[in-house]
Design a protein around this motif. Structure first.
Motif, PDB file in Angstrom:
ATOM      1  N   THR A  19       0.803  -1.222   0.000  1.00  0.00           N
ATOM      2  CA  THR A  19       0.000   0.000   0.000  1.00  0.00           C
ATOM      3  C   THR A  19       0.838   1.276   0.000  1.00  0.00           C
ATOM      4  N   VAL A  20       2.152   1.155   0.050  1.00  0.00           N
ATOM      5  CA  VAL A  20       3.055   2.319   0.119  1.00  0.00           C
ATOM      6  C   VAL A  20       3.599   2.624  -1.274  1.00  0.00           C
ATOM      7  N   THR A  21       3.699   3.886  -1.629  1.00  0.00           N
ATOM      8  CA  THR A  21       4.292   4.278  -2.905  1.00  0.00           C
ATOM      9  C   THR A  21       5.801   4.064  -2.852  1.00  0.00           C
ATOM     10  N   ILE A  22       6.361   3.498  -3.929  1.00  0.00           N
ATOM     11  CA  ILE A  22       7.799   3.322  -4.050  1.00  0.00           C
ATOM     12  C   ILE A  22       8.271   4.280  -5.139  1.00  0.00           C
ATOM     13  N   LYS A  23       9.164   5.188  -4.745  1.00  0.00           N
ATOM     14  CA  LYS A  23       9.632   6.233  -5.659  1.00  0.00           C
ATOM     15  C   LYS A  23      11.149   6.246  -5.671  1.00  0.00           C
ATOM     16  N   GLY A  24      11.728   6.429  -6.847  1.00  0.00           N
ATOM     17  CA  GLY A  24      13.175   6.515  -6.983  1.00  0.00           C
ATOM     18  C   GLY A  24      13.694   7.865  -6.539  1.00  0.00           C
ATOM     19  N   THR A  25      14.977   7.929  -6.239  1.00  0.00           N
ATOM     20  CA  THR A  25      15.587   9.193  -5.831  1.00  0.00           C
ATOM     21  C   THR A  25      15.514  10.235  -6.945  1.00  0.00           C
ATOM     22  N   ASP A  26      15.304   9.776  -8.195  1.00  0.00           N
ATOM     23  CA  ASP A  26      15.170  10.707  -9.319  1.00  0.00           C
ATOM     24  C   ASP A  26      13.719  11.139  -9.547  1.00  0.00           C
ATOM     25  N   GLY A  27      12.803  10.680  -8.694  1.00  0.00           N
ATOM     26  CA  GLY A  27      11.394  11.059  -8.810  1.00  0.00           C
ATOM     27  C   GLY A  27      10.524  10.067  -9.547  1.00  0.00           C
ATOM     28  N   THR A  28      11.111   9.026 -10.165  1.00  0.00           N
ATOM     29  CA  THR A  28      10.340   8.008 -10.870  1.00  0.00           C
ATOM     30  C   THR A  28       9.468   7.238  -9.884  1.00  0.00           C
ATOM     31  N   VAL A  29       8.167   7.127 -10.156  1.00  0.00           N
ATOM     32  CA  VAL A  29       7.266   6.337  -9.314  1.00  0.00           C
ATOM     33  C   VAL A  29       7.224   4.925  -9.879  1.00  0.00           C
ATOM     34  N   TYR A  30       7.758   3.960  -9.119  1.00  0.00           N
ATOM     35  CA  TYR A  30       7.780   2.565  -9.551  1.00  0.00           C
ATOM     36  C   TYR A  30       6.477   1.858  -9.208  1.00  0.00           C
ATOM     37  N   VAL A  31       5.947   2.125  -8.020  1.00  0.00           N
ATOM     38  CA  VAL A  31       4.681   1.545  -7.586  1.00  0.00           C
ATOM     39  C   VAL A  31       3.881   2.656  -6.925  1.00  0.00           C
ATOM     40  N   GLN A  32       2.674   2.886  -7.413  1.00  0.00           N
ATOM     41  CA  GLN A  32       1.803   3.900  -6.809  1.00  0.00           C
ATOM     42  C   GLN A  32       0.947   3.220  -5.746  1.00  0.00           C
ATOM     43  N   GLY A  33       1.199   3.553  -4.489  1.00  0.00           N
ATOM     44  CA  GLY A  33       0.426   2.991  -3.387  1.00  0.00           C
ATOM     45  C   GLY A  33      -0.776   3.855  -3.080  1.00  0.00           C
ATOM     46  N   ASN A  34      -1.537   3.429  -2.068  1.00  0.00           N
ATOM     47  CA  ASN A  34      -2.739   4.179  -1.701  1.00  0.00           C
ATOM     48  C   ASN A  34      -2.722   4.627  -0.244  1.00  0.00           C
ATOM     49  N   SER A  35      -1.532   4.754   0.338  1.00  0.00           N
ATOM     50  CA  SER A  35      -1.432   5.244   1.707  1.00  0.00           C
ATOM     51  C   SER A  35      -0.690   6.578   1.701  1.00  0.00           C
ATOM     52  N   GLU A  36      -0.540   7.152   2.873  1.00  0.00           N
ATOM     53  CA  GLU A  36       0.158   8.436   2.979  1.00  0.00           C
ATOM     54  C   GLU A  36       1.675   8.273   2.975  1.00  0.00           C
ATOM     55  N   TYR A  37       2.180   7.051   2.984  1.00  0.00           N
ATOM     56  CA  TYR A  37       3.615   6.806   3.100  1.00  0.00           C
ATOM     57  C   TYR A  37       4.262   6.560   1.747  1.00  0.00           C
ATOM     58  N   THR A  38       5.501   7.014   1.609  1.00  0.00           N
ATOM     59  CA  THR A  38       6.308   6.804   0.413  1.00  0.00           C
ATOM     60  C   THR A  38       7.677   6.309   0.841  1.00  0.00           C
ATOM     61  N   ILE A  39       8.170   5.306   0.148  1.00  0.00           N
ATOM     62  CA  ILE A  39       9.531   4.832   0.352  1.00  0.00           C
ATOM     63  C   ILE A  39      10.347   5.301  -0.836  1.00  0.00           C
ATOM     64  N   THR A  40      11.468   5.967  -0.575  1.00  0.00           N
ATOM     65  CA  THR A  40      12.350   6.438  -1.637  1.00  0.00           C
ATOM     66  C   THR A  40      13.521   5.472  -1.747  1.00  0.00           C
ATOM     67  N   VAL A  41      13.758   4.976  -2.967  1.00  0.00           N
ATOM     68  CA  VAL A  41      14.787   3.959  -3.185  1.00  0.00           C
ATOM     69  C   VAL A  41      15.832   4.449  -4.174  1.00  0.00           C
ATOM     70  N   SER A  42      17.051   3.932  -4.016  1.00  0.00           N
ATOM     71  CA  SER A  42      18.100   4.260  -4.975  1.00  0.00           C
ATOM     72  C   SER A  42      18.104   3.271  -6.131  1.00  0.00           C
ATOM     73  N   SER A  43      17.473   2.098  -5.938  1.00  0.00           N
ATOM     74  CA  SER A  43      17.326   1.130  -7.029  1.00  0.00           C
ATOM     75  C   SER A  43      16.050   0.337  -6.798  1.00  0.00           C
ATOM     76  N   TYR A  44      15.514  -0.221  -7.882  1.00  0.00           N
ATOM     77  CA  TYR A  44      14.258  -0.965  -7.821  1.00  0.00           C
ATOM     78  C   TYR A  44      14.299  -2.061  -8.872  1.00  0.00           C
ATOM     79  N   SER A  45      13.837  -3.244  -8.510  1.00  0.00           N
ATOM     80  CA  SER A  45      13.785  -4.359  -9.445  1.00  0.00           C
ATOM     81  C   SER A  45      12.592  -5.235  -9.108  1.00  0.00           C
ATOM     82  N   THR A  46      12.012  -5.857 -10.112  1.00  0.00           N
ATOM     83  CA  THR A  46      10.904  -6.789  -9.871  1.00  0.00           C
ATOM     84  C   THR A  46      11.416  -8.210  -9.667  1.00  0.00           C
TER      85      THR A  46
END
Length: 70
Positions: A19-46
Motif C-alpha cells: 500500500t506504500v508508494t515506491i519512488k526513486g531518488t530521481d522522482g520516478t514512481v515505480y509503484v503507486q500505493g494508496n497510503s500516505e507513506y512513500t519509500i524512496t529507493v536508490s534502485s528498484y527491481s521486480t
C-alpha cells in the motif's frame, strides 16, 4: 537536525498486498500505493537475488496459545 536516512534491502513475497508508494531518488514512481507513506529507493527491481540471504524465522516459531482468561 538534518534528515536521517536508513538503508536496507526489502523484499516482498508474491501474493502480498503493498500500500506504500515506491519512488526513486530521481522522482520516478515505480509503484503507486494508496497510503500516505512513500519509500524512496536508490534502485528498484521486480526480480530478487536471494543467493546471499539467510532463511527468516516464521511466526509459528514464536506463537503461543491464547490464555483462557481472554
Amino acid at each position: 537536525m538534518g534528515e536521517r536516512r536508513r538503508y536496507c534491502n526489502f523484499y516482498i513475497a508474491k501474493g502480498c498486498t503493498w500500500t506504500v508508494t515506491i519512488k526513486g531518488t530521481d522522482g520516478t514512481v515505480y509503484v503507486q500505493g494508496n497510503s500516505e507513506y512513500t519509500i524512496t529507493v536508490s534502485s528498484y527491481s521486480t526480480k530478487a537475488d536471494m543467493s546471499g540471504a539467510t532463511e527468516s524465522t516464521a511466526w509459528k516459531d514464536y506463537e503461543v496459545s491464547k490464555p483462557s482468561e481472554l
